[in-house]
Design an enzyme around this catalytic site. Structure first.
Site, PDB file in Angstrom:
ATOM      1  N   LYS A  52       0.807  -1.191   0.011  1.00 58.97           N
ATOM      2  CA  LYS A  52      -0.163  -0.112  -0.018  1.00 58.97           C
ATOM      3  C   LYS A  52       0.769   1.195   0.122  1.00 58.97           C
ATOM      4  O   LYS A  52       0.697   2.064  -0.718  1.00 58.97           O
ATOM      5  CB  LYS A  52      -0.951   0.018   1.159  1.00 58.97           C
ATOM      6  CG  LYS A  52      -2.109  -1.101   1.054  1.00 58.97           C
ATOM      7  CD  LYS A  52      -2.724  -1.167   2.435  1.00 58.97           C
ATOM      8  CE  LYS A  52      -3.626  -2.375   2.398  1.00 58.97           C
ATOM      9  NZ  LYS A  52      -4.283  -2.913   3.437  1.00 58.97           N
ATOM     10  N   GLN A  96      -4.080  -1.761   9.790  1.00 52.60           N
ATOM     11  CA  GLN A  96      -4.161  -3.158   9.177  1.00 52.60           C
ATOM     12  C   GLN A  96      -4.623  -4.176   9.909  1.00 52.60           C
ATOM     13  O   GLN A  96      -4.286  -4.343  11.273  1.00 52.60           O
ATOM     14  CB  GLN A  96      -2.506  -3.352   8.870  1.00 52.60           C
ATOM     15  CG  GLN A  96      -2.330  -4.513   7.992  1.00 52.60           C
ATOM     16  CD  GLN A  96      -2.916  -4.572   6.668  1.00 52.60           C
ATOM     17  OE1 GLN A  96      -2.932  -3.586   5.992  1.00 52.60           O
ATOM     18  NE2 GLN A  96      -3.546  -5.650   6.253  1.00 52.60           N
ATOM     19  N   ASP A 119     -11.108   2.640   4.714  1.00 55.36           N
ATOM     20  CA  ASP A 119     -11.578   1.436   4.453  1.00 55.36           C
ATOM     21  C   ASP A 119     -13.199   1.364   4.479  1.00 55.36           C
ATOM     22  O   ASP A 119     -13.613   0.200   4.261  1.00 55.36           O
ATOM     23  CB  ASP A 119     -10.916   0.418   5.474  1.00 55.36           C
ATOM     24  CG  ASP A 119      -9.576  -0.266   5.149  1.00 55.36           C
ATOM     25  OD1 ASP A 119      -9.343  -0.121   3.915  1.00 55.36           O
ATOM     26  OD2 ASP A 119      -8.815  -0.154   6.090  1.00 55.36           O
TER      27      ASP A 119
END
Ligand code: NDP
Length: 286
Positions: A52, A96, A119
């Site tokens: 990422k 994460q 997200d």
């Protein structure tokens, strides 16, 4: 034989669009920033965060890694996430997952500033999706919709079957399809006649984590098939949730695994980060 949808090529287009938006933001003195919070040393998570960060760098997004030991307390983690929520240089925050035990992902997600939740997992953003209001949407589902759009399939009025009802993929995909006026059926492990449901669909989205669960012979000729699954097959190779060859023989278009939905997830994360930065800049200017 159906057309194979090239997720890598579509992801490259999305990244190019993001790069242009980053340039436009730079002209206004804004550099989009994505903070990645990584707790512990799970090797897969390290690789994902690394990918990422590399993707951010390529499009001009500043990435800031916050690496914490597995012994970090929930209070410390929540405090960091809240601090990032107030940091004007940070436009997106990525925690994460999975978090090492006993840290609770839901507690940390709920500490995110909804406008930086790239997200799309914060209950505010989930609620906004349910209500049909603008908000940050989860990345993989956004990628699925973008791939569908490249096929030219008319979603309004189409019969769409989503197999899998997770909060991460199945449910948001179903709501995004509903937003686009598809008639949506959401299937799961208790669905009585999965073959029958899939067989009626113009659009099939599989997100179950069960290799080759969706049989090729179930696919209605001419349907569009998006396979979200990433599984390790008996031969050790990556495979999806759809039996690819026979499904490809019947479908109008189908995504491969790998090379379908996978590359889209990171591309949509970049797009969400730039969206968050644009919205922050607009809010400051107002
Ligand atoms: P979950 O395990 O959270 O959910 C799986 C869903 O599939 C559940 O709703 C479950 O039903 C349903 N299911 C399981 N078995 C069956 C069955 N036999 N018949 C019908 N439905 C079934 O998985 P995720 O949604 O997180 O992920 C799904 C897949 O997508 C995985 O392979 C994952 O690796 C992949 N993935 C890929 C991403 C990408 O970037 N390409 C990103 C995220 C995920 P029930 O609710 O009844 O248990």
């Amino acid at each position: 034989m159906g057309q194979t949808i090239d997720g890598k090529a579509v992801a490259a287009v999305v990244r190019a669009e993001v790069r242009e938006r980053v340039v436009r933001l730079a002209a206004r003195g804004v550099v989009p920033g994505l903070a990645a919070v990584l707790v512990g040393d799970d090797p897969a998570s390290l690789v994902y965060v690394g990918n990422k960060e590399k993707a951010c760098e390529q499009v001009g997004i500043r990435s800031l890694r916050h690496r914490l030991p597995a012994s970090t307390s929930e209070t410390e983690l929540v405090a960091l996430v809240r601090r990032l929520g107030h940091d004007a240089d940070v436009h997106g925050i990525l925690v994460q997952l999975p978090l090492p035990a006993p840290l609770r992902a839901q507690v940390v997600i709920e500490a995110l500033a909804p406008e930086k939740d790239v997200d799309g997992l914060h209950p505010v953003n989930q609620g906004r999706l349910l209500a049909g209001l603008p908000g940050l949407r989860p990345c993989t589902p956004l990628g699925v919709l973008r791939l569908l759009d490249t096929t030219g399939v008319a979603l309004a009025g189409a019969r769409a079957v989503v197999v899998g009802r997770s909060v991460l993929v199945g449910k948001p995909v179903a709501f995004l399809l509903l937003e686009r006026h598809a008639t949506v059926t959401l299937c799961h492990s208790r669905t009585a006649d999965l073959a029958g449901e899939v067989g009626r669909a113009d659009v099939v989205i599989a997100a179950t984590g069960q290799p080759a669960l969706v049989r090729g012979e179930w696919i209605r000729p001419g349907a569009v098939v998006i396979d979200v699954g990433i599984n390790r097959g008996a031969d050790g190779r990556l495979c999806g949730d759809v039996e690819f060859e026979p499904a490809c023989a019947r479908a109008a278009s189908i995504t491969p695994v790998p090379g379908g939905v996978g590359p889209m997830t990171v591309a949509m994360l970049l797009a969400n980060t730039v969206t968050a930065a644009e919205q922050a800049a607009a809010a400051r200017a107002a």
